[in-house]
Motif scaffolding. Structure first.
Motif, PDB file in Angstrom:
ATOM      1  N   VAL A  44       0.842  -1.207   0.000  1.00 26.15           N
ATOM      2  CA  VAL A  44       0.000   0.000   0.000  1.00 26.15           C
ATOM      3  C   VAL A  44       0.871   1.248   0.000  1.00 26.15           C
ATOM      4  CG1 VAL A  44      -1.707   1.317   1.304  1.00 26.15           C
ATOM      5  CG2 VAL A  44      -1.928  -1.166   1.129  1.00 26.15           C
ATOM      6  N   ALA A  45       1.938   1.248   0.775  1.00 26.31           N
ATOM      7  CA  ALA A  45       2.819   2.414   0.832  1.00 26.31           C
ATOM      8  C   ALA A  45       3.463   2.688  -0.523  1.00 26.31           C
ATOM      9  CB  ALA A  45       3.893   2.196   1.897  1.00 26.31           C
ATOM     10  N   SER A  46       3.922   1.639  -1.203  1.00 27.67           N
ATOM     11  CA  SER A  46       4.546   1.813  -2.511  1.00 27.67           C
ATOM     12  C   SER A  46       3.533   2.299  -3.541  1.00 27.67           C
ATOM     13  CB  SER A  46       5.163   0.491  -2.975  1.00 27.67           C
ATOM     14  OG  SER A  46       5.876   0.654  -4.178  1.00 27.67           O
ATOM     15  N   LEU A  47       2.337   1.710  -3.528  1.00 27.61           N
ATOM     16  CA  LEU A  47       1.290   2.128  -4.465  1.00 27.61           C
ATOM     17  C   LEU A  47       0.888   3.575  -4.242  1.00 27.61           C
ATOM     18  CD1 LEU A  47      -0.989  -1.044  -4.277  1.00 27.61           C
ATOM     19  CD2 LEU A  47       0.447  -0.375  -6.210  1.00 27.61           C
ATOM     20  N   THR A  48       0.763   3.975  -2.988  1.00 26.30           N
ATOM     21  CA  THR A  48       0.327   5.335  -2.663  1.00 26.30           C
ATOM     22  C   THR A  48       1.361   6.360  -3.114  1.00 26.30           C
ATOM     23  OG1 THR A  48      -0.935   4.507  -0.779  1.00 26.30           O
ATOM     24  CG2 THR A  48      -0.406   6.857  -0.799  1.00 26.30           C
ATOM     25  N   ALA A  49       2.637   6.090  -2.848  1.00 31.83           N
ATOM     26  CA  ALA A  49       3.691   7.018  -3.263  1.00 31.83           C
ATOM     27  C   ALA A  49       3.774   7.098  -4.790  1.00 31.83           C
ATOM     28  CB  ALA A  49       5.026   6.582  -2.678  1.00 31.83           C
ATOM     29  N   PHE A  50       3.599   5.960  -5.451  1.00 37.83           N
ATOM     30  CA  PHE A  50       3.581   5.942  -6.915  1.00 37.83           C
ATOM     31  C   PHE A  50       2.434   6.785  -7.459  1.00 37.83           C
ATOM     32  CE2 PHE A  50       1.225   3.445 -10.265  1.00 37.83           C
ATOM     33  CZ  PHE A  50       1.890   3.986 -11.355  1.00 37.83           C
ATOM     34  N   GLY A  51       1.225   6.546  -6.954  1.00 37.27           N
ATOM     35  CA  GLY A  51       0.074   7.305  -7.430  1.00 37.27           C
ATOM     36  C   GLY A  51       0.220   8.791  -7.188  1.00 37.27           C
ATOM     37  N   THR A  52       0.777   9.165  -6.049  1.00 37.76           N
ATOM     38  CA  THR A  52       0.998  10.579  -5.737  1.00 37.76           C
ATOM     39  C   THR A  52       1.976  11.204  -6.731  1.00 37.76           C
ATOM     40  OG1 THR A  52       0.552  10.213  -3.391  1.00 37.76           O
ATOM     41  CG2 THR A  52       1.804  12.185  -3.969  1.00 37.76           C
ATOM     42  N   ALA A  53       3.060  10.476  -7.050  1.00 39.77           N
ATOM     43  CA  ALA A  53       4.045  10.994  -7.991  1.00 39.77           C
ATOM     44  C   ALA A  53       3.446  11.189  -9.379  1.00 39.77           C
ATOM     45  CB  ALA A  53       5.241  10.047  -8.058  1.00 39.77           C
ATOM     46  N   VAL A  54       2.593  10.257  -9.822  1.00 41.97           N
ATOM     47  CA  VAL A  54       1.943  10.405 -11.123  1.00 41.97           C
ATOM     48  C   VAL A  54       1.048  11.635 -11.130  1.00 41.97           C
ATOM     49  CG1 VAL A  54       0.260   9.388 -12.709  1.00 41.97           C
ATOM     50  CG2 VAL A  54       2.059   7.956 -11.713  1.00 41.97           C
ATOM     51  N   ARG A  55       0.264  11.799 -10.076  1.00 40.73           N
ATOM     52  CA  ARG A  55      -0.642  12.953 -10.024  1.00 40.73           C
ATOM     53  C   ARG A  55       0.131  14.265  -9.943  1.00 40.73           C
ATOM     54  NH1 ARG A  55      -3.505   8.983  -7.220  1.00 40.73           N
ATOM     55  NH2 ARG A  55      -2.570   9.494  -5.204  1.00 40.73           N
ATOM     56  N   GLU A  56       1.209  14.302  -9.162  1.00 41.87           N
ATOM     57  CA  GLU A  56       1.973  15.538  -9.036  1.00 41.87           C
ATOM     58  C   GLU A  56       2.714  15.884 -10.328  1.00 41.87           C
ATOM     59  OE1 GLU A  56       4.491  15.046  -5.657  1.00 41.87           O
ATOM     60  OE2 GLU A  56       2.890  15.550  -4.216  1.00 41.87           O
ATOM     61  N   THR A  57       3.114  14.853 -11.078  1.00 39.52           N
ATOM     62  CA  THR A  57       3.831  15.101 -12.335  1.00 39.52           C
ATOM     63  C   THR A  57       2.878  15.390 -13.486  1.00 39.52           C
ATOM     64  OG1 THR A  57       5.680  13.684 -11.670  1.00 39.52           O
ATOM     65  CG2 THR A  57       5.434  14.108 -14.022  1.00 39.52           C
ATOM     66  N   TYR A  58       1.842  14.576 -13.624  1.00 39.95           N
ATOM     67  CA  TYR A  58       0.991  14.650 -14.819  1.00 39.95           C
ATOM     68  C   TYR A  58      -0.407  15.196 -14.555  1.00 39.95           C
ATOM     69  CZ  TYR A  58       4.750  11.948 -16.827  1.00 39.95           C
ATOM     70  OH  TYR A  58       5.987  11.546 -17.253  1.00 39.95           O
ATOM     71  N   GLY A  59      -0.701  15.518 -13.296  1.00 43.76           N
ATOM     72  CA  GLY A  59      -2.041  16.014 -12.990  1.00 43.76           C
ATOM     73  C   GLY A  59      -2.295  17.429 -13.458  1.00 43.76           C
ATOM     74  N   ALA A  60      -1.245  18.187 -13.750  1.00 39.97           N
ATOM     75  CA  ALA A  60      -1.398  19.572 -14.219  1.00 39.97           C
ATOM     76  C   ALA A  60      -0.528  19.777 -15.439  1.00 39.97           C
ATOM     77  CB  ALA A  60      -1.010  20.547 -13.111  1.00 39.97           C
TER      78      ALA A  60
END
Length: 577
Positions: free
Chosen positions: A470-486
């Motif tokens: 869960v920790a790895s998935l959460t950090a991955f998802g956060t990085a995708v959103r912070e990079t590609y969310g805007a």
């Protein structure tokens, strides 16, 4: 940023690249310069019908207009130019278009193997071994959503044949497990509550259905092989471990049974669907099938009518027992026909108008990844889309492949890149998950290369996804959103600093770009910062170093027809915490 496409077939342009050599069909179909201003938006055009319209009266099969369609036959009279024109007009179906928009799917390998610590089971395991203390499926969905998944997919039946719902057609299911948990039902309910689309994996091969007499002889052969000191394959090792137990099913896989006319669903004594079938509320299908095909079709019917709608059905082509001398000939024509009639928009992995294997289990797509591929046979008659070598070839969609003598059909057949968070597909306590950084790299090499990422996240025996996963998935998802969310190009005009460039074609019009460069303007000077071949649904270009520019443009150097590019997006990478 606005995107403007300027098709100019045959028209010379200053600073153009040399034309590619080869056959007449290899010529560049217009060089398109997409000037991309930093603050505007592009309008999208209506979705074309994916069915080919008939040629107007008086026109031949090879001289009428080419209409958009998801599949087309290559006619003997088609010229090379016309074949490439047909490829340019291959478009996704409604279901495929929606599927490609769901860029990340969470795969859930959970079943008998979770409790036997195996990857491939034998089919002889006692149903009572499957005993999760709890099924926290809501926790699974929270973990999947944290990773950015928009769809989830469960292994309702893996190769061992153990079924995760109480099927009417096999004794080898959760119905005989402690508590009789309907895992499929709980999973589907939790996914829909979480707003996630749902897919089901149903293995065609089935160890529980191996013929009992054949299995007994095979186990003796394995024992002899072991006594001689010869190495054993994985299926042989697990069969030997369970060698004193017969397969738990009814011996239908590869048993040579007669093909006869049968009705799907095949009602069983006390069947609670009988009235709905008689009234026509539930559909029926008349098929010609042997014992195993009838069994498989009945399970497909159960899944669609009990748990549907299903957004994807995954047909794994693996058969662990082929090398041991037993296999089952599937009548996939009937499979595909029934699935399509039950649910026309379901994307069938390895099926027609579906999705294909990317060719590896590393989660990495090709640098040149085509959603338009040739087929050596009618895609409705074969698994894996009629592609050679099980989709593992480095090139499956180039002009050379489209024009090869073996190409008989063209099809929209996008790639799905599967990979597991852990080394194995099922949860094994001694294994550890991939890091968030590794997952982000896989995202850019799958989603960012015109493929869907199918990320397996296996729950543990306690019915939960491990905390470290869960920790790895959460950090991955956060990085995708912070990079590609805007998109950094949005907002007031002015210079932007970025190290990722996002490109996309409007695939409602097909996939056409074959070669391009990306240029950035700094101080009035245009400089090439990236180049590539295919774009498709999405292309992410990682730059070696950040670039600051006040404008970006794409030069399409070769294409199969008029191109339809979406606005370029600019991003600055945010490494996972």
């Amino acid at each position: 940023m606005a995107s403007r496409t300027e098709p100019t077939p045959g028209r010379p342009r200053a600073h153009s690249a040399p034309r590619a050599p080869g056959s007449p069909a290899r010529r560049s179909t217009g060089r398109a310069l997409c000037a991309l201003a930093l603050a505007a938006a592009a309008a999208l055009l209506p979705v074309p019908d994916s069915r080919a319209a008939p040629a107007p009266p008086g026109t031949g099969a090879c001289d009428g207009p080419v209409r958009p369609a998801s599949q087309m036959a290559i006619e003997p009279c088609d010229s090379p130019d016309r074949i490439i024109d047909k490829a340019a007009h291959i478009v996704p179906t409604k279901g495929q278009l929606a599927w490609q928009g769901r860029e990340v799917t969470a795969f859930t390998h959970f079943g008998m193997n979770t409790f036997t610590d195996r990857e491939w089971g034998s089919g002889a395991e006692d149903e009572k071994l499957f005993r999760p203390g709890r099924l926290d499926v809501d926790q699974w969905m929270r973990a999947y959503k944290a990773a950015g998944a928009e769809q989830v997919m469960l292994t309702a039946k893996h190769h061992d044949g153990f079924v995760l719902y109480p099927s009417r057609y096999t004794p080898h299911s959760v119905a005989k497990s402690p508590g009789s948990p309907d895992v499929v039902g709980a999973y589907v309910k939790a996914a829909r509550k979480a707003g996630l689309k749902v897919g089901i994996y149903l293995s065609p091969s089935d160890g529980a259905e191996l013929p009992h007499a054949w299995h007994a002889r095979w186990v003796e052969e394995i024992r002899k092989k072991q006594a001689e000191g010869k190495p054993l394959s994985l299926p042989e090792r697990v069969a030997l471990e369970d060698g004193d137990q017969a397969p738990r099913g009814l011996g239908r896989f590869g048993n040579g049974s007669e093909v006869t006319e049968r009705t799907i669903p095949t009602l069983v004594p006390g069947d609670d669907r009988a009235a709905a079938v008689r009234s026509g509320e539930l559909p029926t299908f008349t098929v010609r099938a042997d014992d195993y095909d009838a069994y498989y079709l009945n399970q497909v019917y159960e899944l669609f009518t009990r748990y549907g709608p299903l957004d994807e059905l995954w047909l794994d082509g693996a058969n662990p027992w082929t090398d041991s001398g037993i296999t089952q000939k599937y009548n996939v024509v009937q499979w595909f026909r029934m699935i399509h009639q039950l649910s026309p928009d379901t994307v069938v992995f390895a099926g027609p108008q579906g999705a294909r294997w990317v060719g590896n289990e590393k989660g990495v797509a090709r640098e040149t990844e085509w959603s338009v591929t040739p087929s050596s046979a009618d895609p409705w008659t074969v698994m894996a889309g009629g592609l050679p070598n099980d989709s593992t070839d480095a090139d499956i969609g180039s002009r050379d492949k489209l024009l090869a003598p073996t190409a008989k059909y063209l099809q929209w057949y996008p790639a799905e890149a599967d990979v597991s968070l852990r080394p194995g597909w099922f949860h094994h306590p001694q294994e550890r998950p991939k890091t968030p950084g590794a997952l982000l790299d896989l995202y850019e090499k799958s989603v960012g290369r015109n493929a869907s990422l199918l990320l397996n996240v296996p729950p543990a025996r306690d019915g939960r996804i491990a905390a470290e996963d869960v920790a790895s998935l959460t950090a991955f998802g956060t990085a995708v959103r912070e990079t590609y969310g805007a998109d950094l190009s949005a907002g007031a005009p002015g210079p932007r600093t970025f190290d990722r460039v996002g490109l996309a074609e409007d695939i409602r019009h097909g996939q056409r770009v074959e070669r391009f460069t990306v240029q950035a303007r700094t101080g009035g000077t245009w400089t090439k910062i990236a180049e590539g071949t295919t774009i498709g649904h999405r292309r992410i270009l990682a730059l070696p170093a950040p670039v600051t520019a006040d404008a970006v443009r794409v030069v399409v150097q070769q294409a199969r027809g008029r191109t339809y590019l979406k606005p370029v997006t600019l991003h600055r990478s945010r490494p996972p915490a």
